[in-house]
Structure formats: structure tokens, C-alpha cells
Write a protein that holds these residues in place. Sequence first.
Motif, PDB file in Angstrom:
ATOM      1  N   ALA A 199     120.917  -3.253  32.865  1.00  0.00           N
ATOM      2  CA  ALA A 199     121.808  -3.599  33.980  1.00  0.00           C
ATOM      3  C   ALA A 199     121.162  -3.281  35.331  1.00  0.00           C
ATOM      4  CB  ALA A 199     123.130  -2.851  33.835  1.00  0.00           C
ATOM      5  N   ASP A 200     120.478  -2.165  35.422  1.00  0.00           N
ATOM      6  CA  ASP A 200     119.765  -1.835  36.667  1.00  0.00           C
ATOM      7  C   ASP A 200     118.724  -2.905  36.978  1.00  0.00           C
ATOM      8  OD1 ASP A 200     121.258   0.445  36.965  1.00  0.00           O
ATOM      9  OD2 ASP A 200     119.721   1.797  36.142  1.00  0.00           O
ATOM     10  N   ALA A 201     118.025  -3.351  35.954  1.00  0.00           N
ATOM     11  CA  ALA A 201     117.012  -4.378  36.155  1.00  0.00           C
ATOM     12  C   ALA A 201     117.646  -5.704  36.577  1.00  0.00           C
ATOM     13  CB  ALA A 201     116.189  -4.566  34.882  1.00  0.00           C
ATOM     14  N   VAL A 202     118.782  -6.052  35.993  1.00  0.00           N
ATOM     15  CA  VAL A 202     119.483  -7.282  36.394  1.00  0.00           C
ATOM     16  C   VAL A 202     119.879  -7.211  37.867  1.00  0.00           C
ATOM     17  CG1 VAL A 202     121.598  -8.625  36.086  1.00  0.00           C
ATOM     18  CG2 VAL A 202     120.301  -7.884  34.084  1.00  0.00           C
ATOM     19  N   TRP A 220     109.103 -10.020  38.914  1.00  0.00           N
ATOM     20  CA  TRP A 220     110.330 -10.567  38.344  1.00  0.00           C
ATOM     21  C   TRP A 220     110.161 -10.970  36.883  1.00  0.00           C
ATOM     22  CZ3 TRP A 220     110.222 -15.453  36.505  1.00  0.00           C
ATOM     23  CH2 TRP A 220     109.527 -16.459  37.183  1.00  0.00           C
ATOM     24  N   CYS A 221     108.962 -11.418  36.497  1.00  0.00           N
ATOM     25  CA  CYS A 221     108.753 -11.715  35.074  1.00  0.00           C
ATOM     26  C   CYS A 221     108.805 -10.432  34.245  1.00  0.00           C
ATOM     27  CB  CYS A 221     107.409 -12.409  34.879  1.00  0.00           C
ATOM     28  SG  CYS A 221     107.436 -14.158  35.312  1.00  0.00           S
ATOM     29  N   SER A 222     108.302  -9.343  34.810  1.00  0.00           N
ATOM     30  CA  SER A 222     108.390  -8.060  34.116  1.00  0.00           C
ATOM     31  C   SER A 222     109.842  -7.626  33.961  1.00  0.00           C
ATOM     32  CB  SER A 222     107.594  -6.999  34.878  1.00  0.00           C
ATOM     33  OG  SER A 222     106.212  -7.323  34.909  1.00  0.00           O
ATOM     34  N   LEU A 223     110.638  -7.855  35.000  1.00  0.00           N
ATOM     35  CA  LEU A 223     112.060  -7.511  34.912  1.00  0.00           C
ATOM     36  C   LEU A 223     112.758  -8.340  33.832  1.00  0.00           C
ATOM     37  CD1 LEU A 223     112.931  -7.203  38.718  1.00  0.00           C
ATOM     38  CD2 LEU A 223     112.971  -5.351  37.033  1.00  0.00           C
ATOM     39  N   VAL A 224     112.443  -9.630  33.757  1.00  0.00           N
ATOM     40  CA  VAL A 224     113.060 -10.490  32.741  1.00  0.00           C
ATOM     41  C   VAL A 224     112.713  -9.989  31.342  1.00  0.00           C
ATOM     42  CG1 VAL A 224     112.990 -12.807  31.728  1.00  0.00           C
ATOM     43  CG2 VAL A 224     113.211 -12.533  34.208  1.00  0.00           C
ATOM     44  N   GLU A 225     111.422  -9.638  31.127  1.00  0.00           N
ATOM     45  CA  GLU A 225     111.021  -9.144  29.805  1.00  0.00           C
ATOM     46  C   GLU A 225     111.668  -7.793  29.513  1.00  0.00           C
ATOM     47  OE1 GLU A 225     109.599 -11.120  27.777  1.00  0.00           O
ATOM     48  OE2 GLU A 225     109.156 -12.648  29.293  1.00  0.00           O
ATOM     49  N   LEU A 226     111.769  -6.928  30.517  1.00  0.00           N
ATOM     50  CA  LEU A 226     112.422  -5.626  30.326  1.00  0.00           C
ATOM     51  C   LEU A 226     113.881  -5.816  29.927  1.00  0.00           C
ATOM     52  CD1 LEU A 226     112.171  -2.408  32.381  1.00  0.00           C
ATOM     53  CD2 LEU A 226     114.415  -3.399  32.017  1.00  0.00           C
ATOM     54  N   ILE A 227     114.597  -6.689  30.627  1.00  0.00           N
ATOM     55  CA  ILE A 227     116.019  -6.934  30.324  1.00  0.00           C
ATOM     56  C   ILE A 227     116.162  -7.441  28.892  1.00  0.00           C
ATOM     57  CG2 ILE A 227     118.002  -8.389  30.903  1.00  0.00           C
ATOM     58  CD1 ILE A 227     116.778  -8.328  33.864  1.00  0.00           C
ATOM     59  N   THR A 228     115.266  -8.368  28.493  1.00  0.00           N
ATOM     60  CA  THR A 228     115.320  -8.926  27.139  1.00  0.00           C
ATOM     61  C   THR A 228     115.149  -7.826  26.100  1.00  0.00           C
ATOM     62  OG1 THR A 228     114.386 -11.018  27.955  1.00  0.00           O
ATOM     63  CG2 THR A 228     114.252 -10.604  25.579  1.00  0.00           C
ATOM     64  N   ALA A 275     105.565  -1.588  27.113  1.00  0.00           N
ATOM     65  CA  ALA A 275     104.486  -2.266  27.844  1.00  0.00           C
ATOM     66  C   ALA A 275     104.885  -2.612  29.268  1.00  0.00           C
ATOM     67  CB  ALA A 275     104.077  -3.538  27.094  1.00  0.00           C
ATOM     68  N   VAL A 276     106.130  -3.005  29.471  1.00  0.00           N
ATOM     69  CA  VAL A 276     106.526  -3.570  30.763  1.00  0.00           C
ATOM     70  C   VAL A 276     107.236  -2.566  31.661  1.00  0.00           C
ATOM     71  CG1 VAL A 276     108.856  -4.419  30.223  1.00  0.00           C
ATOM     72  CG2 VAL A 276     107.341  -5.784  31.671  1.00  0.00           C
ATOM     73  N   LEU A 277     107.642  -1.444  31.123  1.00  0.00           N
ATOM     74  CA  LEU A 277     108.461  -0.518  31.898  1.00  0.00           C
ATOM     75  C   LEU A 277     107.778  -0.018  33.184  1.00  0.00           C
ATOM     76  CD1 LEU A 277     111.244   0.782  31.830  1.00  0.00           C
ATOM     77  CD2 LEU A 277     110.257   2.717  30.586  1.00  0.00           C
ATOM     78  N   ALA A 300     123.737 -13.014  30.366  1.00  0.00           N
ATOM     79  CA  ALA A 300     124.325 -13.312  29.053  1.00  0.00           C
ATOM     80  C   ALA A 300     123.966 -12.243  28.032  1.00  0.00           C
ATOM     81  CB  ALA A 300     123.843 -14.679  28.571  1.00  0.00           C
ATOM     82  N   LEU A 301     122.757 -11.698  28.149  1.00  0.00           N
ATOM     83  CA  LEU A 301     122.320 -10.699  27.184  1.00  0.00           C
ATOM     84  C   LEU A 301     123.152  -9.422  27.258  1.00  0.00           C
ATOM     85  CD1 LEU A 301     118.458 -11.132  27.560  1.00  0.00           C
ATOM     86  CD2 LEU A 301     119.833 -11.751  25.565  1.00  0.00           C
ATOM     87  N   LEU A 302     123.847  -9.188  28.393  1.00  0.00           N
ATOM     88  CA  LEU A 302     124.628  -7.969  28.583  1.00  0.00           C
ATOM     89  C   LEU A 302     126.137  -8.215  28.606  1.00  0.00           C
ATOM     90  CD1 LEU A 302     122.437  -6.271  31.356  1.00  0.00           C
ATOM     91  CD2 LEU A 302     122.479  -5.738  28.918  1.00  0.00           C
TER      92      LEU A 302
END
Length: 907
Positions: free
Chosen positions: A737-740, A717-725, A701-703, A764-766
Motif C-alpha cells: 500500500a505504501d508503494a501504491v 516506477w517499474c521497481s514499485l510495480v514489481e514490489l507491489i506485485t 531483489a527490488v526492495l 486491484a491486487l490490494l
Amino acid sequence: MLVDRRTEAQALDRLLDDVRAGESRALVLRGEAGIGKTELLRYLRGRAGDHRIVPAAGVEAESGFAFAGLHQVCVPLLDGLRRIPEPQRVALTIAFGLDTGRPPDPFLVGMAALSLFAETARERPLLCVIDDAQWLDRSSAQVLGFAARRLQAESVALVFAVRDGGDRTEAPELAGLPELLVTGLPEAAARALLASAHAGPVDGGVLDRIIAESQGNPLALLELPRGFTPAELAGGFGLLDSVPLPSRIEESFRRQIAVLSPTARQILLTAAAEPVGDPVLVWRALDRLGVDVDTDPASRAATEEFVTFGARVTFRHPLLRSAVYRAAGAADRRRVQQALAQVTDSATDPDRRAWHRAQATVGEDEEVAAELVRCAARAQARGGPAAAAAFLARASELTPDPARRAQRLLAAAEAEYQAGLPERSVRLLARAEAGPLDEVARAHAYLLRARISFTLDRGVAAPGLLLRAANRLQPLDPRLARETYLEAMQAGWFVGDGGPGPTLRELAAEALAARAAPDPADACDLLLTGLAVRYRDGFPAGTPLLREALSQLAAGPGDEAGLRWLWFAATCAMDGWQYAAADTITDAFVARARRSGTLTALPLALAQRIVVQVFTGELAAADGLVHEFDAVRASTGLDEPSYATQLLVAWRGAEDATAELVAATTKEATQRGEGLGVAAGGWALAVLYNSLCRHDEALAAVLPAAESDADLGVVTWCSLVELITAAARLGRNELAADAVARLRTMTQAAGTDWALGLEARCQALLATDPEPHYRSAVDRLAGTPIRGELARTRLHYGEWLRRQNRRADARRQLRGAYEMFGDMGMTAFAARAARELGSTGETVRRRSGGNAADLTPQEVQIVRLVRAGLSNVEIAARLFISPRTVEWHLSKTFAKLGVTSRRQLRR
């Protein structure tokens, strides 16, 4: 007399029973003219002997006067005015022209009406019946609709009757209220009614045709035959033409009027032309016209079949009033309007006097036109832009000078746009542009056309139109040009970089090139410059200027910070993770949009405020604003997308509602070419799917939004946070990592605890050793009001601790997350936290019996406000409900929590 209305009568009886039991109800009776709505209201009043009853009716001739309908409803209740909060009391008195001051906030007027109804109902239940609500003036309809939607536990009923407009929705301000559709009588009942009303012989074919063509409409059954002689009814020759039913009823009225004496027709015409229903004014006007009713008692008696002169002048049916007025010749109507103008007091009622004069005027008359312009100014001061537009439009018709006429048409178009009526604004604007506007006025007209385009269809054409308007204004009005460049970037922000028009970067470059001074002059100029630098050179480049601009605006937005500036200021505050500025500016934006009555801006303001409240976990308060947002959309017809609403329901974990809203908004955004809408839908879905641990769906959905180069600020930035999660959970570490890395360019520039806390959680997730990052994230977010993200961080941290077999530590984090999610009403996240907590060996009990989990979202919000020290009156004003409703919710809350006082709630 009610004939075969058992179902409708039972519904009205249930309504009264509910109100007697302490609840409140609103109901809209809808049906065609003559179908029996007024008779049902009469039945309702007859059954409500234990209620205080306030009758009112919309009058077509009154629909151009701001708050005229509300005045009818509230005047009998003004003895309770002293018992409502002072700001509400002041707003209502200014709206009614009883006091002067700043134009009142329309929603404060609505709260005043709600409070007045609630205070009146303390003594005994209150029933307000408003007939012909389709003719209420726009301001009154909006206020009464606002109040009706917020009735809960005041023992108040608001019942409206609205004439069905066929394909057109009448009284859109009442959309969404419970409705009772009133339809025609069945054939047997129709024949019985017709037989009871016409005892003489009727040709069988005529009888069958009247029954068939009336379609069970009681008024048609009663009135259609009245204009014919007994011989015609018996013979049945050429009685009914193939025309719409209301027109046939009106023609029947005209036939009945035609046989009256000239004196009787003059009495009826004067009564029809006087909109207030004031019998004294009618008799004075008749005296001016030389009509002596005392010398012709037969004519006076003949009118009694059609009109009643009591405390108010009332016609047998509203269609009869319009039939009388339309049956008269133009010269006769003008004579009556002139007489009414002469007997209307210019000191106490200057607007109606001016309107009567205008209706009596043939051709052009600058004196009368100028008087209407002054009426328009008074209407604006009372918060009635729609009424101001009506005065200005009529003034333009009477204006002899072509240039002045065009200017007044342009002003009327502006007022219609401000009132949230862009389609009507377009028609007036076209007439203005056809006149001899000077260069400045023509540039203003071009700007208005561009704004209307953006309001009606926020698609690919709007940025280019606004940019051309700004370029035209630059040498003529640099201040307005500056604002228009900002609007062009706003439109470009919605479109994104996928459209055929100028890109956001190109718009920013144009705005910077047009700046007259090298150094920003004030907060607004700082904001424009910072935005333009950001969109041209990147997020970090514009951040220092934007931070300074937001600091100045948050300290107290001055008058120079108009609504459009506040929209972008609020957006920039959220883009830059600056909560305090976002909170202050969105609050000011909503307040100003309400106060000015600018309904085209109010949905944008409400949407931003909802997003802020979602971030802080105040979902119950956000719910209240969603109701207001929907009400404004319904009352104006503006197609404002529900982006904030879909985000709210996503955080709640409401899967079906989120999917339905996102599907609708994404489809509309795609059709408009609005990139923001597609990205916002992906963000909402990603929040939902991540809460449900469906990370593959969240990533899909967010990519697209996360990988886009478009700078959509908070959406990006909210999309990036959801993508990273999602990517981290799926083992897509390189993608995460690219998104971070991209996120860090923004969070490091912003430097706030909100930004750096989210960055730490994403790292932290990575990380191979995530605990320092989790601790940093928790510490930073705990120092902010961003409760939803803090709870998510504790959830992630607790999940990691559980996987490390540190069960005691995990429980502390997971229990805290579970309780926070539960308090905020984030059910999907709460369920996820409960499952994780159960996996640690802790028994998770459903919170009930004296626990906040049993409270509704609104009750949770009321408890929170009580704990903050607010009184019932202050809570009511904050949540747009009545103090009586606050009392009702508190009594339910006490019972659920097992407490007996506000002091116990504060513990």
C-alpha cells in the motif's frame, strides 16, 4: 602449399559446402604473422571454383582512409548496385566519395553492403576473402563486421584473416564472429617444410634451434635461413638473436633486401610506399625519381622474388612490405612519398595526394597542414570520424602556429571521441591542453575531458566534472552550457544520490540558477527546465513542462535537438508513461546516432530503443538491436552496461542468462558507484522472479530500489510495480500500500492510459473488490501498445476469477494472456498462464503444427511486419538483414503455418 593443415582445410571445406547449400557463413582466421593464414585463404579460393570470388586485403598505410577496405570488396560488385534499395545505394556512393550529401548512416552503409552481397549471390555463391583484416580502416571493419553478423541465407561467405596481436585484440570490430585459431606446425611437419625449402647442408644445432624458435611458424621456417650464406648455415655461428619472432622474420627480409642493387631497392621501396597497389602509379613515381628500369633489367628481375606487378602490386608477404619500408632511410622514404604525391591526381584522389605530401614533409608546413584539414572535412562528410582524426593529428604536427596546432589537436581529439575511441582521444586532448588554447577552446577541452570520463567510467566523478564544465562555459557559450548542464544531470541520474559528488537535486538547482531567460525559449530549453524542476521539486512539478517539451520534440526533433537532448527526451518519455513520444524519439535517436557515426552515443540510443520494444512485446526486434548493441560495444571497446539486454532476457523468462547478466552489471555498477545499475539489476530480477511465482526473491531483489528516495524515473516506477506485485502475493499489504501511494503521485501526474492502467492493476491486487480495477486496467492498457503489461494484467485478472470459481470468465482472460505471452516469446509468463488455464479444467495443448508457437522470435517479427503491409525490402531494412534472408524465413514460416502466400499470413 599446405603442410599438415588437415583440420583447418576440413573446416574451410565445410564452410563452402554450407554456402553451396544456400546458407551464409562468416569466419575469422586468427594467428600470428606468418602462421599460414594467407595460405589457407589461397586454399579456400582454390576450392571455390564455383563461387564468385572477391579478394581484398587490409594495408597498413590505408588504415587512415575511411571505407578504403570496403571499397576493395565492393568495387567488383558495383554492377549490382542498381538492384539494392535507393537509400542504401545513396549511402554507399557517398561513403565511396562517388556522390555528395549528408554523412551516411554507418549502418545504412552496412545494409548496403549486405544487400549488395546478397544480390550478387543470386547468380552464384559469393566468397569474399579479406586478408590482413587487422589493417582495415575502422569504418570498413565496422561495416564488414555488421554485414557478417547478419548473414543467414544468402549463399555468401565472408572470411577474414587477422594477425594475432598477443595481449591486444586486433580487429575488435570482428569480435564475436566464428573464429578458427591457426597455430604452428608440429615438429615433424616443420622439419619436412624446412628440409624442402633448404636443400643444402645445415648445422644440426642450427636446424634444431630454427625448429624450436620458429614454434612451427611456416614463414619463419622458410624465411629465417634465407638471409644467411650456406657457410653460415653449415657452421651455425651467431645466427639467431633473442628477439620476438616477427622481428626476426623482418630482419631476415632486411638481410635479403640489403644485397640487392640500389635500383632494385628503389623499386621495392616505391612499391611499398604506394598503398593502393596501383602498378601505374608505381612506375610513374619511379620515372619521377629518375629510375629507368629498362636500362637495368637485372635489377627489375631481382625484385620478382619479392613483389609481383600484375593488376595489383602484391608483396610475397605483408611483413616484407613493412621490412622494405623500414629498411630505407628517412630521406629516401620522403623522396618516394614526394614522387607519389606528384603522380597522384589531385582531382580524383585528393586525400591520398595530401597524405603522401604530408609524409614527404619535414618540419612545419601550413599549406600541407591546411590540405589535411580539408581531407578531414571530407572524411567526416563520408561518415569517417576515425579517418578525420588521423588527418587532423598529422595536420597538427605540421602546423607552425602553436595556437592553431592546439586547436587542431583538440579537433582530432573530438573526432576520436566521436569515433568511439576515448583512450586515443585522451592522449590527443592532453597534447592540446598543453598548447596555448584560448578561454573558449580550453572550456571545450574541459568539457571533452568530462565527457570522456563519463563514457569510460560512468561513476561518481562525472557529475561534478560536467557541472564545472557547464559553469565555465556559461559566460562563453550559453547554448553549449545548457547542453552540458543536461549532461551533468544525466551523469547524476546514473550515479543516484549515494555518491560523494553533487546530488541530482543540487545539479538541477545549479541548472535553474544558470538559466539566462525566465521563460523557456524552445523545446530543448523546456526539457532542461522541466527536468531541473522535477529533480528539484518532485515528479508532479516538472511533468507539465516535460509534457510540452516532449510534444514538441515528438512532432519532429529539429536539428537543435542533438543526441544528448534526445537521450534525455526519450528517458523522460518513458519516465512519464508517454509511449508515442518514447517511440518517436528513440527511433530518431537511433537513426541520428547511426547517421552521424557517433559510436559513443549509439549504445545509449540502442539501449533505450530496446526498452521501448520490450514494453511493447516486440522481443524479436529487440533481439536484433541487442546484436547491434553488442557489435558496437565490441568494435569500440566501450564498456556500456547491458541493462536493456538483461531486461529483455528477464521478460523472456531466461533465468540463467538474466542472473548472469545482472551479476556482471551489478558488480561493475557497484565498483563505479553507479546507483542506477544496481537498481536496474533489481528490476530485471524482480520481473523474472515474479514471472516464476518466486515472489519472495522478487521482493528481495527490488526492495532497495523501490525504497530509495532517488528519482530514477522508469527504473523507480517499474521497481514499485514489481514490489507491489510481489508484496501483495506475500501478504505484505502494508508495504504494498505504501508503494501504491508513492506510485500514484507519479501516475496521476502523468495521466496516460499506460500509467493509469498500471495503477489500476496495482490497486486491484490490494482491493477487497478488485474487479472494477482489473476491468479498468485491461481497458486502459488495451488502448496502448504496451502488450506485455496488458498480458500480465489479464493473467492477474484470470487468476483472481479462477479463485472466485468463475471458470468461464477466467478462461477468457487466461487464454488471451497465454496466447499473447506465447506470441511475444515470454516463456515463463506463458507457462504460468498455461498452468492457471489448466487449473480451470481447460486442456492446454502445446501450440504446434501450423501455430505461431513453433516460430522463432525473428519469424514472429517478420510475420508481424508482413501483416503490417511491409515488403521484403522494407522488412530487411527494419530488421537489419538481407531481403534474401527475409525470403528464407518466410519460406520456413509458410511451411510451419501451413500457408502458401503472404495474403494468408495477413488473416
